[in-house]
Design a protein around this motif. Structure first.
Motif, PDB file in Angstrom:
ATOM      1  N   VAL A  17      18.665 -10.451   8.009  1.00 27.56           N
ATOM      2  CA  VAL A  17      18.195 -10.429   9.576  1.00 27.56           C
ATOM      3  C   VAL A  17      17.564 -11.814   9.707  1.00 27.56           C
ATOM      4  O   VAL A  17      16.929 -12.263   8.897  1.00 27.56           O
ATOM      5  CB  VAL A  17      17.412  -9.393  10.017  1.00 27.56           C
ATOM      6  N   PHE A  18      18.034 -12.514  10.830  1.00 24.52           N
ATOM      7  CA  PHE A  18      17.492 -13.918  10.872  1.00 24.52           C
ATOM      8  C   PHE A  18      16.616 -13.479  12.323  1.00 24.52           C
ATOM      9  O   PHE A  18      17.126 -13.370  13.405  1.00 24.52           O
ATOM     10  CB  PHE A  18      18.333 -14.982  11.244  1.00 24.52           C
ATOM     11  N   ILE A  19      15.233 -14.158  12.142  1.00 20.41           N
ATOM     12  CA  ILE A  19      14.460 -13.955  13.174  1.00 20.41           C
ATOM     13  C   ILE A  19      13.798 -15.178  13.634  1.00 20.41           C
ATOM     14  O   ILE A  19      13.402 -16.015  12.872  1.00 20.41           O
ATOM     15  CB  ILE A  19      13.306 -12.910  13.182  1.00 20.41           C
ATOM     16  N   THR A  20      13.859 -15.658  14.811  1.00 21.10           N
ATOM     17  CA  THR A  20      13.161 -16.931  15.546  1.00 21.10           C
ATOM     18  C   THR A  20      12.143 -16.699  16.496  1.00 21.10           C
ATOM     19  O   THR A  20      12.698 -16.189  17.450  1.00 21.10           O
ATOM     20  CB  THR A  20      14.302 -17.951  15.925  1.00 21.10           C
ATOM     21  N   PHE A  21      11.024 -16.900  16.311  1.00 16.90           N
ATOM     22  CA  PHE A  21      10.156 -16.869  17.475  1.00 16.90           C
ATOM     23  C   PHE A  21       9.968 -18.447  18.174  1.00 16.90           C
ATOM     24  O   PHE A  21       9.826 -19.414  17.379  1.00 16.90           O
ATOM     25  CB  PHE A  21       8.569 -16.599  17.228  1.00 16.90           C
ATOM     26  N   SER A  22      10.137 -18.596  19.340  1.00 16.99           N
ATOM     27  CA  SER A  22      10.017 -19.949  19.968  1.00 16.99           C
ATOM     28  C   SER A  22       9.062 -19.899  21.055  1.00 16.99           C
ATOM     29  O   SER A  22       8.979 -19.142  22.031  1.00 16.99           O
ATOM     30  CB  SER A  22      11.407 -20.209  20.675  1.00 16.99           C
ATOM     31  N   GLY A  23       8.210 -21.087  20.936  1.00 17.31           N
ATOM     32  CA  GLY A  23       7.262 -21.439  22.051  1.00 17.31           C
ATOM     33  C   GLY A  23       7.653 -22.779  22.636  1.00 17.31           C
ATOM     34  O   GLY A  23       8.613 -23.158  22.661  1.00 17.31           O
ATOM     35  N   THR A  65       5.238  -1.682   7.744  1.00 15.43           N
ATOM     36  CA  THR A  65       4.987  -0.433   7.958  1.00 15.43           C
ATOM     37  C   THR A  65       6.136   0.423   8.477  1.00 15.43           C
ATOM     38  O   THR A  65       6.327   1.564   8.451  1.00 15.43           O
ATOM     39  CB  THR A  65       4.308  -0.248   9.539  1.00 15.43           C
ATOM     40  N   ILE A  66       7.606  -0.268   8.451  1.00 11.04           N
ATOM     41  CA  ILE A  66       8.841   0.448   8.557  1.00 11.04           C
ATOM     42  C   ILE A  66       9.107   1.459   7.399  1.00 11.04           C
ATOM     43  O   ILE A  66       9.349   2.700   7.485  1.00 11.04           O
ATOM     44  CB  ILE A  66       9.832  -0.583   8.916  1.00 11.04           C
ATOM     45  N   VAL A  67       9.091   0.941   6.332  1.00 14.74           N
ATOM     46  CA  VAL A  67       9.399   1.787   5.118  1.00 14.74           C
ATOM     47  C   VAL A  67       8.041   2.720   4.842  1.00 14.74           C
ATOM     48  O   VAL A  67       8.263   3.915   4.513  1.00 14.74           O
ATOM     49  CB  VAL A  67       9.635   0.729   3.878  1.00 14.74           C
ATOM     50  N   ALA A  68       6.957   2.092   5.072  1.00 18.48           N
ATOM     51  CA  ALA A  68       5.822   3.084   4.729  1.00 18.48           C
ATOM     52  C   ALA A  68       5.572   4.174   5.862  1.00 18.48           C
ATOM     53  O   ALA A  68       5.193   5.313   5.420  1.00 18.48           O
ATOM     54  CB  ALA A  68       4.575   2.286   4.671  1.00 18.48           C
ATOM     55  N   ARG A  69       5.916   3.956   6.873  1.00 15.34           N
ATOM     56  CA  ARG A  69       5.496   4.910   8.108  1.00 15.34           C
ATOM     57  C   ARG A  69       6.844   5.648   8.815  1.00 15.34           C
ATOM     58  O   ARG A  69       6.460   6.427   9.541  1.00 15.34           O
ATOM     59  CB  ARG A  69       4.542   4.170   8.999  1.00 15.34           C
ATOM     60  N   LEU A 103      17.983   3.130  11.364  1.00 20.02           N
ATOM     61  CA  LEU A 103      16.548   3.249  11.848  1.00 20.02           C
ATOM     62  C   LEU A 103      15.796   1.814  11.515  1.00 20.02           C
ATOM     63  O   LEU A 103      15.099   1.399  12.055  1.00 20.02           O
ATOM     64  CB  LEU A 103      15.984   4.250  11.031  1.00 20.02           C
ATOM     65  N   LEU A 104      16.128   1.308  10.047  1.00 16.70           N
ATOM     66  CA  LEU A 104      15.438   0.183   9.671  1.00 16.70           C
ATOM     67  C   LEU A 104      15.874  -1.009  10.719  1.00 16.70           C
ATOM     68  O   LEU A 104      14.766  -1.742  11.128  1.00 16.70           O
ATOM     69  CB  LEU A 104      15.967  -0.289   8.471  1.00 16.70           C
ATOM     70  N   ASN A 105      16.769  -1.338  11.071  1.00 15.60           N
ATOM     71  CA  ASN A 105      17.296  -2.383  12.118  1.00 15.60           C
ATOM     72  C   ASN A 105      16.849  -2.217  13.486  1.00 15.60           C
ATOM     73  O   ASN A 105      16.527  -3.212  14.102  1.00 15.60           O
ATOM     74  CB  ASN A 105      18.847  -2.484  11.760  1.00 15.60           C
ATOM     75  N   GLN A 106      16.822  -0.928  13.871  1.00 18.86           N
ATOM     76  CA  GLN A 106      16.394  -0.814  14.989  1.00 18.86           C
ATOM     77  C   GLN A 106      14.638  -1.010  15.175  1.00 18.86           C
ATOM     78  O   GLN A 106      14.290  -1.681  16.128  1.00 18.86           O
ATOM     79  CB  GLN A 106      16.415   0.877  15.465  1.00 18.86           C
ATOM     80  N   ARG A 107      14.029  -0.501  14.146  1.00 15.99           N
ATOM     81  CA  ARG A 107      12.705  -0.818  14.533  1.00 15.99           C
ATOM     82  C   ARG A 107      12.179  -2.324  13.899  1.00 15.99           C
ATOM     83  O   ARG A 107      11.578  -2.709  14.627  1.00 15.99           O
ATOM     84  CB  ARG A 107      11.796  -0.123  13.165  1.00 15.99           C
ATOM     85  N   GLU A 167      13.979  -4.875  15.379  1.00 14.42           N
ATOM     86  CA  GLU A 167      14.161  -5.320  16.598  1.00 14.42           C
ATOM     87  C   GLU A 167      13.177  -5.050  17.340  1.00 14.42           C
ATOM     88  O   GLU A 167      12.516  -5.751  18.028  1.00 14.42           O
ATOM     89  CB  GLU A 167      15.677  -4.790  17.187  1.00 14.42           C
ATOM     90  N   GLU A 168      12.776  -3.715  17.487  1.00 14.06           N
ATOM     91  CA  GLU A 168      11.600  -3.238  18.248  1.00 14.06           C
ATOM     92  C   GLU A 168      10.359  -4.011  18.013  1.00 14.06           C
ATOM     93  O   GLU A 168       9.879  -4.517  18.979  1.00 14.06           O
ATOM     94  CB  GLU A 168      11.364  -1.829  18.307  1.00 14.06           C
ATOM     95  N   LEU A 169      10.066  -4.307  16.668  1.00 17.79           N
ATOM     96  CA  LEU A 169       8.659  -4.890  16.539  1.00 17.79           C
ATOM     97  C   LEU A 169       8.858  -6.422  16.878  1.00 17.79           C
ATOM     98  O   LEU A 169       7.870  -7.051  17.310  1.00 17.79           O
ATOM     99  CB  LEU A 169       8.454  -4.638  14.958  1.00 17.79           C
ATOM    100  N   THR A 170      10.005  -6.761  16.475  1.00 24.53           N
ATOM    101  CA  THR A 170      10.177  -8.441  16.797  1.00 24.53           C
ATOM    102  C   THR A 170       9.931  -8.675  18.449  1.00 24.53           C
ATOM    103  O   THR A 170       9.224  -9.580  18.703  1.00 24.53           O
ATOM    104  CB  THR A 170      11.426  -8.815  16.465  1.00 24.53           C
ATOM    105  N   LEU A 171      10.782  -7.787  19.077  1.00 24.23           N
ATOM    106  CA  LEU A 171      10.483  -8.060  20.655  1.00 24.23           C
ATOM    107  C   LEU A 171       9.332  -7.758  21.086  1.00 24.23           C
ATOM    108  O   LEU A 171       8.611  -8.348  21.806  1.00 24.23           O
ATOM    109  CB  LEU A 171      11.597  -7.181  21.295  1.00 24.23           C
ATOM    110  N   GLU A 172       8.533  -6.637  20.669  1.00 26.87           N
ATOM    111  CA  GLU A 172       7.165  -6.609  20.979  1.00 26.87           C
ATOM    112  C   GLU A 172       6.137  -7.628  20.781  1.00 26.87           C
ATOM    113  O   GLU A 172       5.346  -7.957  21.419  1.00 26.87           O
ATOM    114  CB  GLU A 172       6.713  -5.260  20.438  1.00 26.87           C
TER     115      GLU A 172
END
Ligand SMILES: [Zn+2]
Ligand SMILES: [Zn+2]
Length: 393
Positions: free
Chosen positions: A191-197, A224-228, A272-276, A278-283
């Motif tokens: 998974v590649f994540i980029t935050f841009s400002g 927290t994904i694996v833990a919770r 579930l992992l991939n969905q969480r 994505e959700e956490l990144t967008l939030e």
């Protein structure tokens, strides 16, 4: 113990096949560039009477041999690719391709399957169709070769009733065979994540959204994904392998990048992992006033062995080598393997065979001093013959 079980037809060609394995080792080639290896494989299969198809997924080779009038079709698969690693074995037949190495033993998988292909063509009878599949790019540099072969019509052009493959495994005595029905190896997603400002002065944080703060917070939230979120009885991994941002202390950078590897043993958990993620990144992007982009690449599915074909393969081994030749409590493995794509299409079994011997120090796969154990080659080749003879009676 296994040594006495080697079939005479394989014992007779052992030295030739070890030389072949070492030749492949000397000239390793990475994903989709296995031209020399693939040409060698195709020419040998042709010389033994196989009907040979080249060029599936660039360098993939499929050989077909029919004997008798049986309608059953069995396929055996080997991977041919090497890794971008500088070999440090000091072997006299070490890699001559600087920076490329057979550090996963695919040289041995290829040579073992060639040995059995030769013996099955010239010294054994069976009743049905044998296919031998030599695939590129198992290591998935640029996508898994099995997936590409399937998308180019592997199983439409060459239908099979069952498909089998093996991986050598450091940590187990040479020649011991391991079977596991169900999920043996994990799914893998990169998974590649980029935050841009927009970037700005470090002294004026109120004027510039900060991607480093957002990415740092996300790193912790991802734990927290694996833990919770995941059932504690389900294996799962979310690891951040790379965090890149910024060059200098007094600048708020415009970007922060995270690279993740994500593993699961259950397709639902994988989802579930991939969905969480994505959700956490967008939030987080929203919370910190940034844009986020996220891409899921190089996915490998969970490798799931079909129970019936696995039991068949295990029984063949049991009848041949007895209990002492079988790893008694093989556990699932968190690494991944693109044979999983083939098992999604055709029932079958991926087995492991131990690689450790007195002359073979126990280096892990992908280690610069790893080497495939030549004592494994005749055992694997004999087992393939036993399996084909049992399947195509
Ligand atoms: Zn590997
Ligand atoms: Zn491998």
């Amino acid at each position: 113990m296994n040594r006495q079980k080697i079939l005479p037809s394989i014992a007779a060609i052992r030295d030739e096949m070890v030389a072949l394995r070492r030749e492949i080792h000397t000239y390793p080639e990475i994903s989709f560039e296995e031209h020399r290896t693939s040409d060698l494989v195709a020419r040998l299969l042709e010389s033994w009477g196989y009907d040979v198809h080249r060029g599936l997924a660039k360098t993939g080779v499929v050989g077909t041999l029919k004997k008798g009038n049986g309608s059953r079709i069995i396929a055996l698969r080997a991977d041919m690719d090497a890794l971008p690693i500088c070999e440090q074995t000091g072997l006299e037949y070490a890699s001559l391709n600087q920076g490329t190495m057979h550090a996963c033993g695919h040289d041995g998988h290829t040579a073992s399957l060639l040995a059995s292909a030769k013996a099955l063509a010239l010294s054994h009878d069976f009743n049905g169709t044998l296919r031998v599949i030599f695939q590129p790019a198992e290591e998935g540099i640029g996508g898994g070769g099995a997936d590409v072969m399937i998308r180019e019509g592997l199983f439409e052009k060459f239908p099979c009733d069952a498909v089998y493959g093996f991986h050598n495994m450091p940590g187990y005595p040479v020649g011991q065979l391991g079977f596991y029905p169900g999920a043996l190896m994990a799914s893998a997603d990169t998974v590649f994540i980029t935050f841009s400002g927009k970037g700005g002065h470090g002294a004026m944080p109120h004027k510039t959204p900060d991607p480093i703060v957002a990415a740092s917070s996300l790193v912790m939230a991802l734990q927290t994904i694996v833990a919770r979120n995941v059932d504690p009885f389900e294996p799962a991994v979310v690891s951040i392998g790379s965090f890149r941002s910024g060059d200098i202390s007094n600048v708020i950078p415009a970007e922060a990048k995270l690279d993740l590897t994500v593993r699961a043993m259950n397709p639902e958990v994988r989802k579930l992992l991939n969905q969480r993620i994505e959700e956490l990144t967008l939030e987080h992007a929203k919370m910190y006033g940034l844009e986020a982009s996220i891409s899921f690449e190089e996915p490998y599915p969970v490798l799931i062995n079909s129970p019936e074909q696995t039991e068949f393969a295990r029984q063949v081994a049991q009848d041949w080598v007895g209990d002492e030749g079988i790893i008694d409590s093989l556990k699932p493995i968190m690494s991944s393997e693109d044979f999983s794509y083939m098992l999604e299409k055709v029932p079958g079994c991926y087995l492991i065979i131990g690689n450790d011997g007195p002359d073979n120090p126990n280096h892990s796969l992908h280690h610069p001093q790893y080497n495939f154990n030549d004592d494994l080659l005749p055992i694997a080749a004999s087992y393939w013959i036993k399996l084909v003879e049992a399947y195509l009676r």
